[in-house]
Design an enzyme around this catalytic site. Structure first.
Site, PDB file in Angstrom:
ATOM      1  N   THR A 215       0.401  -0.638   2.456  1.00 22.59           N
ATOM      2  CA  THR A 215       0.856  -1.713   3.144  1.00 22.59           C
ATOM      3  C   THR A 215      -0.487  -2.433   3.797  1.00 22.59           C
ATOM      4  OG1 THR A 215       0.970  -0.457   5.446  1.00 22.59           O
ATOM      5  CG2 THR A 215       2.905  -0.693   4.138  1.00 22.59           C
ATOM      6  N   ASP A 216      -1.386  -1.854   3.887  1.00 20.87           N
ATOM      7  CA  ASP A 216      -2.600  -2.621   4.425  1.00 20.87           C
ATOM      8  C   ASP A 216      -3.069  -3.749   3.691  1.00 20.87           C
ATOM      9  OD1 ASP A 216      -2.591  -0.464   6.270  1.00 20.87           O
ATOM     10  OD2 ASP A 216      -4.705   0.040   6.138  1.00 20.87           O
TER      11      ASP A 216
ATOM     12  N   LYS B 232       0.726  -8.636   7.103  1.00 24.08           N
ATOM     13  CA  LYS B 232       0.819  -7.550   7.954  1.00 24.08           C
ATOM     14  C   LYS B 232       0.333  -8.143   9.231  1.00 24.08           C
ATOM     15  CE  LYS B 232       0.019  -2.654   8.241  1.00 24.08           C
ATOM     16  NZ  LYS B 232      -0.594  -1.318   7.516  1.00 24.08           N
TER      17      LYS B 232
ATOM     18  N   THR C  17       2.507   5.234   0.653  1.00 19.54           N
ATOM     19  CA  THR C  17       3.173   6.350   0.868  1.00 19.54           C
ATOM     20  C   THR C  17       4.834   6.479   0.499  1.00 19.54           C
ATOM     21  OG1 THR C  17       3.224   5.622   3.029  1.00 19.54           O
ATOM     22  CG2 THR C  17       1.618   7.124   2.919  1.00 19.54           C
TER      23      THR C  17
END
Lengths: 461, 645
Positions: A183-184, A262, A107
């Site tokens: 980001t995951d 993360k 995103t």
């Protein structure tokens, strides 16, 4: 009129719109048993129910109207939306470094998807310049969209493609590479790129955002500025993740691709270096190294791209009462490598022993990591550890489970000789195994404690 | 009058007539923000209504404009970005969580708040929405850390009766409240976040009010309507209104955050006057041959030229190393002194813009050659005119500040001056204490709306609507009419209609045949007295008061003991009819009276002529609550008479 004129509508809602010949984007007055409503008919998300028609009121609000209650629809005109980030040509400055932005999804730039009602990525130098014009102060930016996937859909095929694209760009002589990524699984990709792209002469910076760029408070723009600055100016020629340091808009952190993870499902400052300290801090003004043992930028193009990858590798997150059938299933399905995230110093329960033994006899490479994430595997301390090593499980030092997973796939891609695999696995690459854990490599501040509260109230979070 | 703009001059506030307002085409509407009485916030589980200036930590953020759903940037958004503010949020661990700080996605919408909002939409006779869609309304001023407010429409196109007509209710929305501003200095704005995320409803009326007094009356009517539910918050900041004003030829201007209804008339008068005078200013510019197309201005750096100025504010700024630029507004002579509002001139419109947009906040931030405010000495202006080749008909405006701000500041001066040739610019304005208003920001349009992709649409079922409708209070205007018919004292009608005890009044009067005046007095005047004595939140529940009335009806408590019983209930936290002493019989009362009489004969009072009075007082002290006072009086009288015989 075609189905596309009634985008996303089905069932009763579709029937109502068809009856009154009111396709999407029609400017209408709808009279219902509850009153009348004026606005523009919007497409409907495919996952929403088939009962309601959505209109955008003059005030800009959207509402849903029950199709069963519609008595009439009067058409007054049409206004179709063209959602487009203003595209401006990215200015060229011969004095500035060339940076390539490779897009895989995420995103960093995004727009609304009427089909699903969610956000979908948008991406081009012009669009990026249109939304983050500050980038032109840093570099000459070129972009290439490799993929447009959410990060959970990244896999070996995309890893290979990305590594090869990096190789091509280094060959073309760019001064830095930025990779836009969801980001995951950014830390999985950062890990595998460290193995697939070795000896890079330039910075390779992975970046994403925790708040999509369609929000005013998005971290996307600042992350992108930090990443582009790092790619253009830093002398750290490694695979890095560049994301918010604190949740405040202050500075980003550059994390080594093999030591980053993360750690929060939604915080901006979700990425943390585990078991060590980050490489550097980056702000709009400057890059401040926090350590000095990194690979330096070079002017040659001698990068090694090695994308061999064995996909039949799994990661097993141990839990009490795990049954041997979990391991058996992997053996029977032809897996060639297993990374275990064990408890404590690297343990699993006794009932698994026979299956582990069988896996070893079948020639499956097995490595132990810790689900505590921080700390080393140490299998000598307790009998269980010694037993497991007897059974063929190799302790993988302080490699993070996800990193061990991608490394094992990569190692098995190089050779099927388990001794050679073991040599590759246990040879540190890009800091995936460190000889020592510094005292400040493990710092999870505990809220509520007076000295921590004092620190927080004094310093930006 | 054929040309009102040319001929009509604003009169002082008190001299304006309804006919004057009709003449200028005065139109006004309201946006009322009212917090709801819920236990928790709207999109997270933080407690609602806990306020504290104490904070544990701070977070720093910035806002960037994004596209609207229809693919356009919003004007306000772009202006706010030009301002480039650092936003600091103060966080108290008790009142905010990571949702408010935009580090966690929203939880599901608070159902209790939705029910209240739907109920109020029903009272406003709105068309109810079948499926609500959460929208994001962009606010780049930082007042909400996400950069947008989550908001949803519950009903549209309602109406309320007013005088002989209907006031339209354009829409009723349910949304989260924003932060409270602590300070706004230069490029840093500080917010406290406790109020953030509180559920509130926004009621938008049509621009149907025709005089400043009508707006205040309608605002008060709306306040009574929402209060009549007993489900809204009261107190400072719980209700705030924005007022829209326009005049013929003017622009819809929003005055934000008017905290008190009585402040509305003067504020709207001043805004109407401002628009009228700006339209007259436009006429004057036309007369001078200046239109938006022919408007000319130029700017020069005058830091050197004014370095020896005798004008203190400018000299002090230069001493700090600030720069100064001078804008020449061709043909504007005298116009910055053009009166816009009471004691307010056009120069302030320019100064306001420079203050807000360029963050040049230390006033004065500009000086101009039109007077009458103090500025540079005439000789200095004359020298500047020569330097800049400006004519006698031109106005000179100097702005000073840090290098980057002063350049945009000079541009802003020209932008606002040129807008004078167009008319009344679309802005939101802030209410000032003296009844005038100042520039806040450019008026946002529908382009700042964006669907919230974090939450799916939510269906409002028929069953839900019916459940809510069943518990709805009767409309406040009908309530008030009924109270009048029941003979409720006039000064008690309005307070009763919005009282949390209004439903109890109905139960007592219609269900239990309690005398209406008695019930109204107890529920309005007694509760008011107890509120003064023990505070507003003294915890006296309608059910407790009902128990007291029940005890009276059952004869266990004397009717004139209601106030003491209520007082005791507040102090003890409850009322228990069973613990009351049983009502006493006449014989028992006579016994007490005789005992007291005997005591008084043995200990005669100093003033024997008051024997009867004192006897009643002593007897009442023992009998209060068990027998009505008039009965005691009557029996004392009878006893004394018997003894006399």
């Amino acid at each position: 009129m075609t189905a596309n004129d009634y985008k996303g509508y089905r069932g009763e809602a579709l029937a109502a719109l068809q009856k009154f010949q009111a396709p999407v984007w029609s400017d209408v007055e709808i009279t219902t048993d509850k009153g009348s409503f004026t606005g523009i008919i919007l497409p409907r998300s495919e996952t929403a129910d088939p009962l309601h028609v959505v209109i955008k009121l003059r005030s800009g609000y959207n509402i849903g109207i029950n199709a069963a209650g519609i008595r009439s629809i009067t058409l007054q005109g049409r206004k179709e939306a063209h959602y487009k980030i203003p595209e401006k040509e990215f200015p060229y400055d011969p004095k500035k470094p060339r940076v390539k932005l490779l897009g895989t999804g995420g995103t960093i730039a995004s727009r609304l998807d009427y089909r699903t009602g969610a956000v979908i990525p948008a991406f081009s130098p012009g669009e990026l310049y249109g939304s983050v014009p500050e980038l032109a102060d840093i570099c000459n930016l070129e972009t290439e969209k490799l993929y447009g996937v959410f990060s959970e859909n990244m896999g070996p095929e995309q890893w290979r493609g990305t590594a090869e694209a990096i190789g091509r760009e280094i060959e073309r002589g760019v001064q830095g590479i930025v990779i836009g990524h969801g980001t995951d699984t950014m830390h999985h990709t950062a890990g595998i790129l460290t193995y697939m792209v070795q000896n890079s002469p330039v910075p390779i910076v992975m970046v994403g955002s925790q708040r999509s760029s369609d929000r005013p408070s998005s971290d996307a723009a600042l992350n992108l500025m930090h990443a582009v600055k790092t790619a253009a100016e830093s002398d750290i020629a490694e695979v890095m993740v560049c994301m918010f340091g604190p949740t405040s808009n202050m500075y980003g952190l550059l994390h080594r691709g093999t030591r980053v993870r993360k750690m929060h499902s939604s915080y901006r400052s979700t990425f943390r270096t585990i078991g060590d300290i980050p490489l550097a801090m980056v702000s709009r003004e400057k890059i401040t190294p926090l350590r000095h043992d990194y690979a330096r930028r070079r002017s040659d193009k001698n990068v090694t791209i090695n994308t061999a990858f064995e996909e039949m590798v799994s990661i097993v997150y141990y839990y009490p009462n795990m049954r041997p059938d979990i391991i058996d299933a992997l053996i029977d399905n032809g897996y060639k490598g297993i990374v275990i995230a064990g408890t404590g110093l690297g343990h699993v329960n006794k009932p698994l022993y026979p299956s582990i033994k069988r896996a070893h006899e079948k020639g499956i490479a097995m490595y132990m990591t810790v689900q505590t994430l921080w700390g080393y595997v140490q299998m000598y301390v307790y009998d269980t550890g010694r037993d497991l090593m007897e059974l063929g499980i190799v302790p993988a030092s302080n490699m993070l489970p996800e990193v061990a997973y991608v490394k094992l796939g990569w190692a098995l891609g190089q050779t099927s000789d388990l001794e050679e695999v073991r040599r590759i696995m246990l040879t540190p690459i890009g800091g995936d195994i460190t000889e020592r854990e510094p005292h400040n490599g493990y710092l999870i501040l505990q809220g509520g404690i007076p000295e921590v509260e004092e620190f927080i109230s004094r310093t930006w979070k | 009058m054929n040309d009102p703009i040319a001929e009509f001059r604003f009169k002082p506030f008190r001299e304006m007539t309804d006919e004057d307002y009709r003449l200028i085409g005065f139109r006004s509407g309201l946006e009322i923000h009212q917090q709801l009485l819920t236990e928790k916030k709207l999109f997270c589980r933080c407690p609602a209504g806990l306020y504290s200036d104490h904070y544990n930590a701070e977070i720093l953020r910035e806002m960037r404009p994004t596209l609207s759903e229809l693919g356009e940037y919003d004007g306000t958004a772009l202006m706010e970005f030009k301002t480039k503010k650092e936003i600091v949020y103060r966080i108290n661990y008790e009142t905010v969580c990571t949702y408010e700080m935009d580090d966690t996605p929203p939880f599901e919408l608070n159902e209790e708040a939705l029910d209240i909002a739907i109920g109020i939409a029903m009272l406003y006779r709105c068309s109810l929405v079948d499926e609500i869609h959460i929208a994001r309304k962009q606010y780049l001023d930082g007042s909400i850390p996400t950069g947008f407010q989550r908001t949803t429409i519950v009903g549209v196109e309602g109406s309320i009766p007013y005088k002989d007509r209907e006031i339209r209710i354009v829409q009723l929305g349910l949304e989260e409240d924003a932060c409270r501003e602590v300070s706004d200095r230069y490029h840093r704005r500080v917010y406290i976040t406790d109020r953030l995320g509180m559920p509130l409803i926004e009621t938008v009326t049509g621009a149907d009010m025709r005089t400043p007094h009508e707006i205040a009356e309608v605002a008060d009517l709306c306040r009574r309507i929402v209060r009549s539910t007993g489900q809204v918050r009261t107190g400072i900041g719980a209700a705030r209104q924005d007022v829209n004003v326009s005049v013929t030829g003017g622009t819809r201007i929003e005055i934000k955050g008017v905290p008190r209804i009585p402040a509305i008339p003067l504020l709207t008068y001043n805004e109407a006057m401002r628009q009228w005078n700006l339209l007259r200013l436009k006429r004057e510019l036309e007369r001078r041959g200046i239109t938006a197309e022919t408007f000319r201005s130029r700017t020069a750096d005058v830091t050197q030229a004014v370095r020896k100025t005798r004008y203190r504010p400018l000299a002090q700024a230069l001493a700090k190393g600030f720069q100064a630029r001078c804008v020449v507004l061709e043909g504007f002579r005298g116009l910055l002194a053009w009166e816009t509002q009471t004691n307010t001139r056009f120069g302030k419109e320019i100064s306001d813009r420079v203050r807000v947009i360029e963050c040049l906040m230390d006033l004065p931030n500009i000086a101009h050659s039109d007077g009458p405010e103090k500025s540079l000495p005439r000789t200095e202006w004359k020298a500047l005119r020569t330097d800049l080749a400006a004519g006698e008909d031109d106005t000179l405006v100097i702005v000073w500040g840090p290098e980057t701000d002063v350049e945009t500041g000079a541009k802003e001066i020209a932008i606002r001056a040129r807008e004078a040739a167009i008319g009344v610019p679309s802005e939101t304005r802030q209410a000032l204490k003296d009844g005038t208003n100042g520039f806040e920001r450019i008026l946002p349009g529908p382009d700042r709306m964006y669907p919230d992709t974090d939450l799916p649409p939510k269906r409002i079922t028929q069953e839900r609507l019916e459940r809510i409708r069943a518990t709805l209070p009767e409309p406040v205007w009908e309530r008030e009419r009924r109270y009048r018919e029941l003979g409720v004292p006039p000064d008690t009608i309005v307070p009763l209609s919005i009282s949390p005890y209004a439903a109890l009044f109905n139960r007592l009067v219609t269900g239990k045949n309690v005398e209406p005046v008695r019930a109204a007095v107890a529920l309005v005047q007694y509760t008011k007295r107890l509120a003064r004595r023990y505070g507003k939140d003294n915890g006296l529940a309608p059910e407790t008061v009902e128990g007291i009335f029940d005890a009276c009806i059952a004869g266990r408590l004397a009717w004139d003991a209601i106030l003491p019983a209520m007082d005791a209930a507040v102090r003890r936290g409850s009322f228990d009819a069973l613990s009351l002493p049983p009502p006493c019989t006449d014989e028992e009362a006579d016994g007490v009276i005789r005992e007291e009489a005997a005591f008084l004969r043995e200990n005669p009072p100093k003033r024997p002529e008051r024997f009867g009075e004192i006897l009643i007082g002593r007897a009442m002290r023992r009998l209060r609550g068990r027998i009505p006072a008039p009965v005691v009086v009557e029996r004392v009288r009878r006893l004394l008479e018997e003894e006399r015989r």
